[in-house]
Design a protein around this motif. Structure first.
Motif, PDB file in Angstrom:
ATOM      1  N   LEU A  56      -1.183   7.835   7.035  1.00 23.34           N
ATOM      2  CA  LEU A  56      -1.143   9.258   6.696  1.00 23.34           C
ATOM      3  C   LEU A  56      -1.631   9.548   5.289  1.00 23.34           C
ATOM      4  O   LEU A  56      -2.254  10.564   5.041  1.00 23.34           O
ATOM      5  CB  LEU A  56       0.283   9.784   6.841  1.00 23.34           C
ATOM      6  N   TYR A  57      -1.351   8.633   4.357  1.00 23.56           N
ATOM      7  CA  TYR A  57      -1.581   8.990   2.953  1.00 23.56           C
ATOM      8  C   TYR A  57      -2.702   8.240   2.252  1.00 23.56           C
ATOM      9  O   TYR A  57      -2.945   8.457   1.079  1.00 23.56           O
ATOM     10  CB  TYR A  57      -0.267   8.876   2.177  1.00 23.56           C
ATOM     11  N   GLU A  58      -3.374   7.349   2.922  1.00 26.67           N
ATOM     12  CA  GLU A  58      -4.475   6.621   2.270  1.00 26.67           C
ATOM     13  C   GLU A  58      -5.811   6.876   2.950  1.00 26.67           C
ATOM     14  O   GLU A  58      -6.741   6.078   2.808  1.00 26.67           O
ATOM     15  CB  GLU A  58      -4.185   5.122   2.237  1.00 26.67           C
ATOM     16  N   GLU A 117      -5.389   1.689  -3.785  1.00 27.65           N
ATOM     17  CA  GLU A 117      -6.265   1.381  -4.915  1.00 27.65           C
ATOM     18  C   GLU A 117      -5.538   0.614  -6.018  1.00 27.65           C
ATOM     19  O   GLU A 117      -6.137  -0.199  -6.707  1.00 27.65           O
ATOM     20  CB  GLU A 117      -6.856   2.665  -5.496  1.00 27.65           C
ATOM     21  N   ARG A 118      -4.277   0.891  -6.176  1.00 30.00           N
ATOM     22  CA  ARG A 118      -3.517   0.234  -7.233  1.00 30.00           C
ATOM     23  C   ARG A 118      -3.004  -1.136  -6.829  1.00 30.00           C
ATOM     24  O   ARG A 118      -2.433  -1.848  -7.654  1.00 30.00           O
ATOM     25  CB  ARG A 118      -2.346   1.117  -7.665  1.00 30.00           C
ATOM     26  N   HIS A 127       5.580  14.390   9.151  1.00 32.48           N
ATOM     27  CA  HIS A 127       4.912  13.559   8.147  1.00 32.48           C
ATOM     28  C   HIS A 127       5.566  13.733   6.776  1.00 32.48           C
ATOM     29  O   HIS A 127       5.716  12.795   6.014  1.00 32.48           O
ATOM     30  CB  HIS A 127       3.446  13.948   8.016  1.00 32.48           C
ATOM     31  N   TRP A 128       5.917  14.971   6.479  1.00 32.32           N
ATOM     32  CA  TRP A 128       6.420  15.289   5.150  1.00 32.32           C
ATOM     33  C   TRP A 128       7.805  14.689   4.872  1.00 32.32           C
ATOM     34  O   TRP A 128       8.219  14.569   3.713  1.00 32.32           O
ATOM     35  CB  TRP A 128       6.440  16.804   4.954  1.00 32.32           C
ATOM     36  N   PHE A 164       0.831  -1.202   0.000  1.00 34.32           N
ATOM     37  CA  PHE A 164       0.000   0.000   0.000  1.00 34.32           C
ATOM     38  C   PHE A 164       0.867   1.255   0.000  1.00 34.32           C
ATOM     39  O   PHE A 164       0.549   2.249  -0.652  1.00 34.32           O
ATOM     40  CB  PHE A 164      -0.923   0.025   1.219  1.00 34.32           C
ATOM     41  N   ARG A 165       1.957   1.205   0.740  1.00 35.15           N
ATOM     42  CA  ARG A 165       2.840   2.364   0.769  1.00 35.15           C
ATOM     43  C   ARG A 165       3.482   2.590  -0.596  1.00 35.15           C
ATOM     44  O   ARG A 165       3.560   3.704  -1.093  1.00 35.15           O
ATOM     45  CB  ARG A 165       3.930   2.169   1.817  1.00 35.15           C
ATOM     46  N   GLY A 202       0.202   2.393  -3.412  1.00 35.65           N
ATOM     47  CA  GLY A 202      -1.090   2.968  -3.080  1.00 35.65           C
ATOM     48  C   GLY A 202      -2.113   1.863  -2.894  1.00 35.65           C
ATOM     49  O   GLY A 202      -1.975   0.774  -3.460  1.00 35.65           O
ATOM     50  N   TRP A 228      10.908  13.299   1.228  1.00 31.84           N
ATOM     51  CA  TRP A 228      12.246  13.724   0.798  1.00 31.84           C
ATOM     52  C   TRP A 228      13.389  12.974   1.487  1.00 31.84           C
ATOM     53  O   TRP A 228      14.469  12.864   0.920  1.00 31.84           O
ATOM     54  CB  TRP A 228      12.422  15.235   1.002  1.00 31.84           C
ATOM     55  N   GLY A 283       3.039  18.017  10.887  1.00 39.39           N
ATOM     56  CA  GLY A 283       3.101  18.205   9.440  1.00 39.39           C
ATOM     57  C   GLY A 283       4.529  18.100   8.927  1.00 39.39           C
ATOM     58  O   GLY A 283       4.803  17.410   7.941  1.00 39.39           O
ATOM     59  N   ARG A 328      -8.205   8.768   2.430  1.00 43.09           N
ATOM     60  CA  ARG A 328      -9.389   8.936   1.584  1.00 43.09           C
ATOM     61  C   ARG A 328     -10.024   7.627   1.169  1.00 43.09           C
ATOM     62  O   ARG A 328     -11.177   7.587   0.769  1.00 43.09           O
ATOM     63  CB  ARG A 328      -9.014   9.728   0.336  1.00 43.09           C
ATOM     64  N   SER A 329      -9.264   6.548   1.239  1.00 40.95           N
ATOM     65  CA  SER A 329      -9.806   5.253   0.834  1.00 40.95           C
ATOM     66  C   SER A 329     -10.511   4.530   1.971  1.00 40.95           C
ATOM     67  O   SER A 329     -11.037   3.438   1.769  1.00 40.95           O
ATOM     68  CB  SER A 329      -8.687   4.363   0.286  1.00 40.95           C
TER      69      SER A 329
END
Lengths: 197, 197
Positions: B114-116, B33-34, B168-169, B27-28, B31, B173, B165, B118-119
């Motif tokens: 943190l990044y999924e 959905e993919r 997380h970011w 998932f990381r 993603g 990088w 924030g 919305r699913s």
DNA sequence: GTCTATAAGAGGATAGAC
DNA sequence: GTCTATCCTCTTATAGAC
């Protein structure tokens, strides 16, 4: 002739731009993968098949959304910086422009750029990275200028990354409910940075 | 009997846990959905249909990954805080635990959290929000303590959000290429916060 | 617990008429 | 430029054998 070619001029080409703007909102709200070409068609009153006259693939729409998000923000920042008289004002511009672009009611595109990066194909990444680097170079320039004047005292590279991270994350918690305006938030976050540096 | 029920104990239940860990990485990287159920099956040597003995739906796997990511981090932070002698050490713990969880080689799960987001279906969100709030409450407690001692002087709520924030970011990088260790990065970011406050 | 086989549907994209 | 119709593939999830 198809409008699939890259177009660097202001493309007020209404149909294509209308689609990009609608896609930005859908991608932001539902995510790119969960948004179907049928959703996109509905949003602009087209059948799904008709989209492919304007874009070769669904991913091309994603890339167009991201490019719009970052270039519009970069242009706005460049304009605001050009109008700033001193370094303190330029620092403020970094925060204000970024937050207005991210949280303002007319964008959404920049947020897609930040959170849908994984759905971009490897072949499309380089072009977007160039645009992103251009934006971050504006940041870096102002931070370096501020460091030279003693306004800030940290490693400006790390500072740029932490600040951008803080700003990006605002989309996860900020709600424009009247308590705190975007401009006020920008001032608060600027103060957090300048305090004592 | 199916192992679909919620399980709050340490579930070293090898098969299920093995799946969650493999899913976290997929998932990381790709993603949610993919990543297909076939991908998930491949990663643990199962046919896609067999997954549904362990989980009712694909989304249940996502939720399990997220729950693991946030609870493991919370437990680690609680342990580290309990061992800290002074407020300065507790502040350091916030940065070190978070970055090790996020950037360390054994997690991935927190990044998915943190990044999924919305699913995640609306029905599953409340449970995860409880877990997230528990984690952030640990942060808030330490920041408030530090403010009371004068170590920091800002609004601790806004500070918590900007710091999280920034942290997380880092996944966007930071590269563990030997130049800068995770521990060193944690110290730098802590210094950025404490400087002059 | 895991397999095979497959249902049932949704997805992106194309072709050709208008 | 947009529509209709549809292809073809991939997807999650189920059923029943082992």
């Amino acid at each position: 002739m198809s409008r699939n070619d890259l177009n660097n001029h202001q493309e007020a080409n209404s149909r294509r731009m209308e689609l990009i703007r609608a896609a930005a909102k859908l991608f932001r709200d539902q995510g790119y993968e969960r948004t179907t070409v049928r959703d996109l068609g509905n949003a602009v009153g087209l059948q799904s098949g008709s989209l492919f006259y304007h874009f070769r693939t669904k991913e091309e729409i994603l890339v167009a959304v991201m490019a719009l998000g970052i270039t519009a923000t970069t242009e706005q920042l460049a304009l605001t910086l050009a109008a700033a008289n001193d370094t303190r004002s330029k620092l403020a511009a970094l925060f204000h422009v970024h937050l207005h672009s991210l949280l303002g009611d007319n964008q959404a595109a920049l947020e897609v750029m930040l959170y849908e990066w994984r759905s971009v194909s490897d072949s499309a990444k380089p072009g977007l990275i160039v645009l992103r680097d251009r934006y971050e170079a504006l940041w870096q320039g102002v931070l370096d200028e501020a460091a030279a004047e003693g306004l800030i005292k940290q490693d400006t590279h790390l500072l740029r990354r932490t600040l951008l991270g803080s700003l990006h994350w605002t989309v996860q918690w900020y709600r424009n409910n009247g308590e705190l305006s975007v401009a006020q938030l920008a001032e608060l976050m600027l103060a957090l940075t300048l305090q004592t540096r």
